[in-house]
Design a protein around this motif. Structure first.
Motif: not given
Lengths: 1072, 490
Positions: A346, A784-785, A789, A942, A948, A954, B177-178, B225-227, B469-474
């Protein structure tokens, strides 16, 4: 604390660390920095003591051993190897007072006692650092020996395991060796029926046919399974199934996104992906061509089309957008997508500051940015700006079909050319005949219209109006949406009774027609005549009593013009003349007659205003001329308006008496201004020319990459486009291997670097995602990563072995007789699919759920719900309606009413109409995708909205999915068609027919108790529909496909509901 | 046949459910943020499926049980509605001073203008209520509730164009994306209703500007987040909830029979395979069946008393209108849907503002006031948070030329006004001050992140602690920003 209890706490610590069960943390041993320590430091400490230089509190960084061991600004030493009690880190994390405890309370982060104990033990053992595991190139792990299956010391009672089955494939030995550290044992092999459905769905996204199943069931040879797998690898549907995930990565869509979200064409790239998978091009080539195919020497069309990958991003076309801002966002999107897709990194944290966790600096981020900022575009929707237009750089998708289309149109043009010449030969005859007819009855031509020379002509919208030699005015340059022309007449001595407006075609206008609309049409909504100045205190509008035009377009009569007033609120209706139709491209006249003669006050001027306030933007008049008259209003007619004097005089004579000059005058007037066959053919010819041009223009294009002049790149302060700081050169993060030194640092070099053998990430990322594809979750959960982390791999040895084997194959199998190459995607998949691990049954026991809920250790076969696209495709296939056609433009299957219009009235993707024929039944990958209103059913299942890059969907289970499968026309119609198949091909008894449908859908025969449920339900439905036959008919008419007349509606309806039940079974939507 | 199929099915169902652990069943019921009241809190592992939210949530005692967010899409003009600038009358037609503009960026719709003529509002303002809160004449109904509103005049945001700005309000990021705010709430707090989603979205087109501004799926999307946490948009065309109606010719009885068969067959399969997902699927189908009656019941306003319908205004009878959606919002609130969001389009008035804004106010003023009164009368305003506002403000200078009764205004992210009312909000408070030109904030700025932090706070969520946490980040809704706006809290 005794050694024993420390040991115990350590084990507990590990368990909690994995936030998981004791099964998963059974892989014990000494402290492994990457697995045990780095995640704690990264998650809890690096935010303030990590790679981000701007945020290194107290000058301390804990990601770098050298710095961590040095005295900090305070003089304390954070880490003193072998002496945890002397280490400030341990003191601070164990502190209880809010002032000194670390992490500080306001960070919302805390360390557990177990984590503290782990860190203490790690320092006691010497505080050995390792780099992040995924940043070191993978080395080939030793394949574990097959455990002695009868050893009494093994945790797993493996005696039941078929040693032969688990000894053939290295994957199995890694799996078994890992399982042996747990208390779980693997499942036995799934049934042949389960396996063929699993393989078919995994490789093609379609269910196996009964013929395929039978062939496989009857094949008892040792390699029956392998050959079955090979057959699905050879299917052209393989590429479609594989492309589905790739389209999510690439954020593929048929629209530009953002506000108006108009259409684009980039399906040529989608076709490329499908074909590339089918051709099994190696992953390194697959990568280089998509990232930089345009820069390869002598790039082929396919290699250029491949670069659409990084043109799939959204393009902002919103009015008011600031181009520089969106240019930056577009480039960043490419960096993000490329990083996420290939490197599992990322980058976007580094847009504003150094990375908090991974050793990547902000500067390095913009060095990556620099690879993608020199594409020949602005990062926004093409300036032409019309919705539905592709934004260059483009590549033409001209095919044989289009070449034929062009040739056919050229032939048609040649025919018409002949017709024109033939008619021209008859000009003299035609003109004489017209004049003869015109001669009687005689009209008082001299009293008609008088052409005027205005004193002033202007366009309120800023168009240039230039006087032509014939007294007309031609509009050019600026063409606002709604223009209005203002003509001031010269001082007139007498009275005024009528005004004539002539509108004329001109070669400079669109379509060589009369109007300035893109198609050559115009709309005139207003026409006013006003007296201004002189003795008048304020302008006086002259009432217009009558309007007449020589031609009007249906629905756009001249009368509209005088029913509008300046106060009418736009959009207005008005007068139009089919200027878009080449056959109608003629001089047009419209006259306005006053109620009575208007006496012009002394010194006053007449001002005429006319314009377009319709909803049709740009539809302004292109060329016009004004005349006036003062004869009695009731006598005014369009008559011979505008006819030149010499023509008037000539046609008053018998054509036989014309002299040469007269003949010439009449003929040229006739040719230019009177509807005649010559003009008719010329118009047809012009139309054909236009059609050819349009056809050629509409040969589909696809968006591609193309390098332009090198643009400078800068670090952007806080990531803001308008705050450039230091200039940066292209480069890759220093923590990763350098770019090859022998090539220019460009996009091509970057692509090659990504798939270089020493790149530590790419191969791991890919094999991890393949693992996720087949087992539901990656060896590293966060597919994805893979940054610092990321979770430590559940089976690190297997991950690295697979990554190396992928790049440097030694045991990858042949696929359909073709030996494996380096980066061979099919061979890698086949290796996984031929493992005993993959072939296990997916049966679950409470013990397995308890100990390994996500099946990370693979003690059972994978079992999970299919993607929405595959659920739909499977239903279509089973119903017999699926259209077996690969590639091409997107299609429009059924959608809920108003799918595109519910929340937007913008753009050209509006008013969705579903296709009528094959477009309804193509595979879901071809369904048109509008980003701001994506196909609703797919979203319910889903799918991401493709705005993006998304590398992982999910997987939910919701009542809305149930409603869709039960009620959506797609599935109900498919059920009806499956019912037809059951009745037609299923056999003669009800049981046989139900079993046939069941097997088509699930690849197995129902057992007795299942049959019992189906049968009794069918009986009840038969009765229900027999009682209300109209219900049966209504159900059967749902959907476009034709109904079979030879079947009883009640029976067919009852079987339809039986099929509806089958399509809603958990087993149907699940890959077992 | 010895046993009636329904008996088989019943027996199977009973077996399936008796053997299932509460956690698994609750998890099954929790998808899409649906809750089943009375189930015990599951263990940490299945926390993300918890029908009543994540463990440890709410972080603090919530003031608001639910929120009705009345989003005015397109950006209403603050100086024509809420933030009077009578001193601008004297400046009419003069150029906006450079000292005010301070070189701040403009959209490309007006950045090419030669000058920036000030257009004072043509609308009359008056003070209302004991709090003497200012409203323009365009808001005759909402102004009567002056003492209930908290008016924040010092909102500001980052984006200057609609798409990124509305995305920013909804997700805390200008880029797609968020997760949206409602998805965060569904994820954190779950749902309190068994048959309806936690996050419901209603949309309406405005009459002020019929083609503006488009909305996008992402505005109520779940991002990473989960859809199941994505907002469920009630549709204005066809079934309100997608595919809610049985196919033609399929009666409720026939559907029940289908579901009984499904339940029996899935149950049998579960016995063989043992995957709890199958039980979950059985539960989803039962819930779908219940929705088929609960949603039409929700939408059926025929039993609403006439005086209630009258209060919302004549538009209430037109499905898909803002007024109809306001009434629906109340009915959703009564059913404990936690996050109800209306989007009303049509506020983007670059030109012809006076006429267009009149239309918009006609759409929204009366119905908004009626909703608040209605909630108030039912005692629900105390635990319902109301938010009214758009994605940014508009410029004091006119886009294009000014005439006596016509002008237009461009986008303005530097200051705008939003209104809050209800749970935990200090009524009658006007908060924040803008300069004479309504161009810059001079006191108490409130950033969109601050507003979102405050909304979360009122719902009982510490915005800094609800992370994913997504892509290693909170990640969190407010990124790394957001301060609770304490002065506006009661």
């Amino acid at each position: 604390m005794s050694q024993v209890s420390l040991q115990l706490r350590f084990v507990i610590g590990l368990c909690l660390l994995f936030a998981s069960t004791n099964t998963l943390c059974a892989e014990t041993g000494g402290i492994n920095f990457s697995r045990d320590i780095r995640p704690i430091l990264s998650d809890k400490c690096f935010q303030c003591h990590g790679p981000d230089e701007a945020k290194q509190e107290s000058g301390l960084r804990l990601d770098d051993r050298k710095v961590a061991l040095e005295p900090a600004e305070s003089g304390e030493r954070a880490i003193v190897p072998n002496h945890p009690d002397a280490s400030e880190v341990i003191k601070r994390i164990a502190a209880t007072d809010a002032d000194s405890v670390m992490p500080p309370p306001d960070s919302q982060k805390t360390l557990t006692a177990e984590e503290i104990e782990l860190l203490r033990k790690w320092i006691a053992e010497g505080a050995i650092y390792e780099g992040h595991w995924a940043f070191a190139a993978p080395e080939r792990s030793q394949v574990p020996a097959l455990p002695n299956l009868n050893s009494p010391t093994l945790k797993t009672p493996t005696a039941e395991i078929d040693a032969n089955a688990w000894n053939n494939n290295p994957i199995d030995r890694f799996i078994l060796s890992r399982l042996n550290q747990s208390e779980l044992k693997p499942n036995s092999e799934a049934t042949k029926e389960t396996l063929i459905r699993r393989v078919a769905l995994d490789l093609t996204g379609l269910p196996p046919t009964p013929t395929e199943i039978d062939a496989n069931l009857q094949d008892n040879s040792a390699d029956a399974y392998e050959r079955m797998v090979d057959r699905y690898f050879a299917s052209t549907h393989y590429g479609e199934r594989m492309a589905l995930n790739w389209l999510d990565y690439a954020r593929y869509a048929d629209s530009n996104g953002f506000q108006s979200d108009g259409s684009r064409d980039i399906w040529g790239w989608r076709d490329w992906v499908i074909n590339a998978y089918n051709a099994n091009i190696p992953f390194d080539q697959f990568t280089v061509e998509q990232l930089a195919g345009d820069m390869l020497p002598n790039a082929t069309p396919e290699q250029i089309i491949a670069t659409g990958f990084n043109r799939n991003h959204r393009l902002n076309g919103e009015g008011g957008r600031i181009v520089e801002e969106w240019f930056v966002e577009t480039v960043i999107d490419r960096v993000e997508t490329t990083g996420l897709t290939w490197l599992g990194l990322t980058f976007n944290c580094c847009r504003c500051h150094d990375h908090k966790y991974d050793p990547i600096s902000q500067k390095e981020f913009y060095q990556m940015f620099a690879f993608f900022n020199s594409v020949d575009e602005q990062g926004v929707l093409a300036p032409a700006g019309k919705n539905g237009e592709n934004t260059p750089p483009l590549f033409s998708m001209r095919t044989a079909v289009h070449a034929d289309g062009i040739a056919q149109r050229e032939r048609q043009m040649a025919d018409l050319e002949g017709q024109v010449q033939k008619a021209k030969g008859n000009l003299s005859q035609l003109a004489s005949a017209w004049a003869e007819e015109r001669r009687t009855p005689q009209v008082d031509y001299a009293s008609d219209w008088q052409q005027i020379v205005p004193s002033e002509v202007k366009s309120t919208g800023g168009a240039a109006l230039t006087q032509q030699s014939d007294g007309s005015y031609l509009a050019s340059e600026k063409n606002p949406a709604n223009d209005s022309y203002e003509v001031t007449l010269p001082k007139l001595g007498n009275s005024l009774t009528g005004v004539l407006l002539e509108v004329m075609p001109d070669a400079s206008l669109p379509n060589q027609s009369l109007g300035r609309g893109f198609n050559g049409n115009f709309v005139m909504t207003d026409f006013t005549v006003e007296l201004v100045g002189g003795s008048l205190k304020k302008p006086r509008e002259i009432k217009l009593a009558r309007v007449e035009a020589d031609f009007t377009q249906t629905g756009w009569p001249a009368s509209e013009v005088i029913s509008n007033s300046p106060k009418s609120k736009p959009p207005l209706k008005g007068w139009a003349v089919e200027g878009n139709n080449p056959e109608r491209r003629l001089d047009r006249k419209i006259m306005f007659v006053m109620e009575r003669a208007v006496k012009i006050p002394k010194g006053a001027s007449v001002v005429i205003r006319f314009g377009n306030r319709s909803e049709y933007a740009d539809h302004n008049i292109g060329r016009f001329r004004l005349s006036i008259t003062s004869i009695a209003p009731e006598k005014i007619s369009l008559g011979s308006s505008g006819m030149p004097a010499d023509v008037l005089s000539a046609i008053s004579k018998n054509p036989a008496e014309w002299n040469d000059a007269e003949r010439k005058a009449v003929e040229s007037y006739f040719l230019a201004s009177v509807p005649n066959p010559i003009r008719e053919y010329e118009a047809k010819l012009q139309a054909a020319k236009n059609e050819l041009a349009e056809y050629q223009e509409n040969v589909p294009t696809t968006m591609v990459m193309k390098e332009a002049k090198l643009r400078d790149a800068f670090v952007l302060v806080r990531g803001e486009y308008d705050k450039p700081a230091a200039k940066v050169a292209r480069g890759v993060p220093a923590v990763l291997p350098p770019l090859p030194a022998d090539a220019p640092a460009d996009r091509l070099a970057l692509a090659k670097w990504i798939v270089a053998r020493n790149n530590p990430l790419t191969a791991r990322v890919w094999v991890n995602r393949e693992w996720e594809r087949f087992f539901g979750m990656g060896l590293v959960k966060t597919t994805e990563n893979l940054g610092s982390q990321a979770e430590y791999p559940v089976n690190a040895a297997l991950l690295d072995w697979l990554a190396v084997e992928f790049m440097e194959p030694t045991t990858l199998p042949t696929v359909n007789g073709v030996a494996a190459k380096a980066w061979d995607m099919k061979a890698l998949q086949k290796l996984i699919m031929t493992s005993a691990a993959y072939r296990q049954s997916s049966q679950v026991t409470p013990e397995k759920i308890e100990q390994d809920p996500d099946n990370r250790l693979v003690s059972r076969g994978p079992r999970f719900r299919l993607p929405g696209e595959i659920v739909r495709d499977t239903a279509l296939a089973v119903s017999g309606k699926l259209i077996d056609k690969i590639g091409g433009p997107s299609v429009r299957p059924y959608m809920p009413a108003g799918v595109w219009d519910e929340t937007s009235k913008y753009g050209n993707l509006r008013n969705y109409q579903h296709d009528k024929n094959e477009g309804l039944y193509r595979r879901s990958i071809y369904t048109i995708w509008k980003r701001t209103a994506a196909p609703p059913t797919m979203l319910l299942f889903d799918a991401p909205n493709r705005e993006v890059c998304t590398v992982k969907r999910s997987r939910t289970n919701t009542p809305l999915q149930a409603l869709s499968l039960l009620n959506e026309v797609t599935f109900v119609e498919a059920a009806r068609n499956l019912a037809s198949r059951m009745l037609r091909d299923g056999g003669s008894t009800v049981e046989q027919r139900l079993a046939y449908g069941f097997r088509l859908a699930l690849a197995r025969t129902p057992n007795d108790s299942e049959m019992q449920v189906l049968l009794s339900g069918l009986d009840a439905d038969m009765q229900r529909f027999a009682d209300s036959p109209e219900d049966a008919v209504r159900l059967l008419e749902f959907g476009e496909s034709k109904l079979r007349a030879d079947l009883s509606p009640a029976e067919l309806a009852a079987f339809t509901l039986a099929a509806n039940v089958i399509f809603n079974l958990d087993e149907f939507v699940t890959r077992e | 046949m010895s046993v009636h199929p329904l008996q088989i099915q019943d027996a199977l169902n009973r077996r399936v459910f008796l053997r299932s652990t509460p956690a698994v069943t609750a998890a099954a019921l929790a998808s899409l943020g649906f809750a089943k009241q009375g189930f015990s809190k599951p263990t940490d592992r299945s926390a993300s499926n918890n029908p009543i939210g994540l463990p440890g949530l709410p972080h603090i005692a919530p003031k608001a049980k639910r929120i009705i967010y009345l989003f005015q899409s397109g950006a209403p003009s603050q100086m024509d509605l809420f933030d009077p600038k009578p001193q601008m009358v004297a400046e009419q037609g003069k150029d906006l001073p450079e000292s005010i503009r301070q070189g701040q960026r403009l959209t490309t719709m007006t950045s090419g203008q030669k000058n920036f003529p000030i257009a004072s509002s043509i609308f009359k303002f008056a003070e209302h209520g004991e709090s003497r809160m200012w409203f323009s004449e365009l808001m005759p109904h909402m102004s009567k509730l002056a003492d209930k509103w908290c008016m924040i005049r010092s909102m500001h945001t980052e984006a200057i164009n609609h798409d990124p700005a509305i995305t920013f309000c909804q997700t805390g990021s200008q880029l797609a994306g968020r997760p949206s705010i409602g998805s965060w709430v569904s994820y954190g707090l779950g749902s309190e209703n068994e048959d309806l989603p936690a996050y419901v979205v209603l949309t309406s087109f405005g009459s002020g500007r019929k083609d503006d501004q488009p909305l996008y799926d992402r505005l109520w999307g779940a991002g990473f987040l989960s859809s199941k946490h994505q907002g469920v948009k009630f549709r204005n065309t066809g079934d309100a909830v997608l595919y809610l109606s049985n196919p033609p010719g399929v009666s409720t009885q026939a559907r029940r029979s289908t579901l009984d068969r499904l339940s029996a067959l899935n149950g049998q399969h579960h016995t063989q395979i043992g995957d709890p997902e199958i039980q979950s699927r059985i539960a989803q189908y039962e819930m779908a069946f219940r929705m088929q009656s609960s949603v039409p019941e929700l939408l059926d306003t025929s039993k609403e008393p006439q005086h209630v319908l009258d209060a919302y205004g004549p538009d209430v009878k037109r499905p898909g209108s803002y007024a109809a959606n306001c009434l629906l919002a109340r009915r959703l609130a009564e059913r404990d849907v936690r996050f109800i969001q209306l989007f009303h389009m049509g506020w983007d008035h670059h030109g012809g503002l006076p006429a267009a804004i009149r239309g918009q106010c006609q759409d929204t003023d009366q119905a908004t006031a009626a909703l608040i009164n209605d909630l108030s009368e039912r005692g629900m305003l105390d635990d319902t948070l109301i938010v009214w506002g758009g994605e940014f403000g508009r410029t004091i200078y006119s886009q294009g030329s000014i005439t006596q009764d016509n002008y237009g205004r461009d986008h303005h992210p530097r200051c705008f006004t939003m209104l809050l009312a209800g749970a935990g909000i200090k009524g009658g408070l006007t908060f924040g001050t803008t300069d004479d030109y309504c161009y810059n904030i001079v006191a108490d700025p409130v950033h969109v992140h601050d507003l979102n932090a405050t909304i979360m706070h009122l719902l009982g969520v510490d915005h800094e602690r609800l992370t994913y946490r997504y892509q290693g980040r909170d990640f969190r809704l407010t990124d790394i920003h957001g301060e609770i706006v304490k002065p506006i809290l009661s």
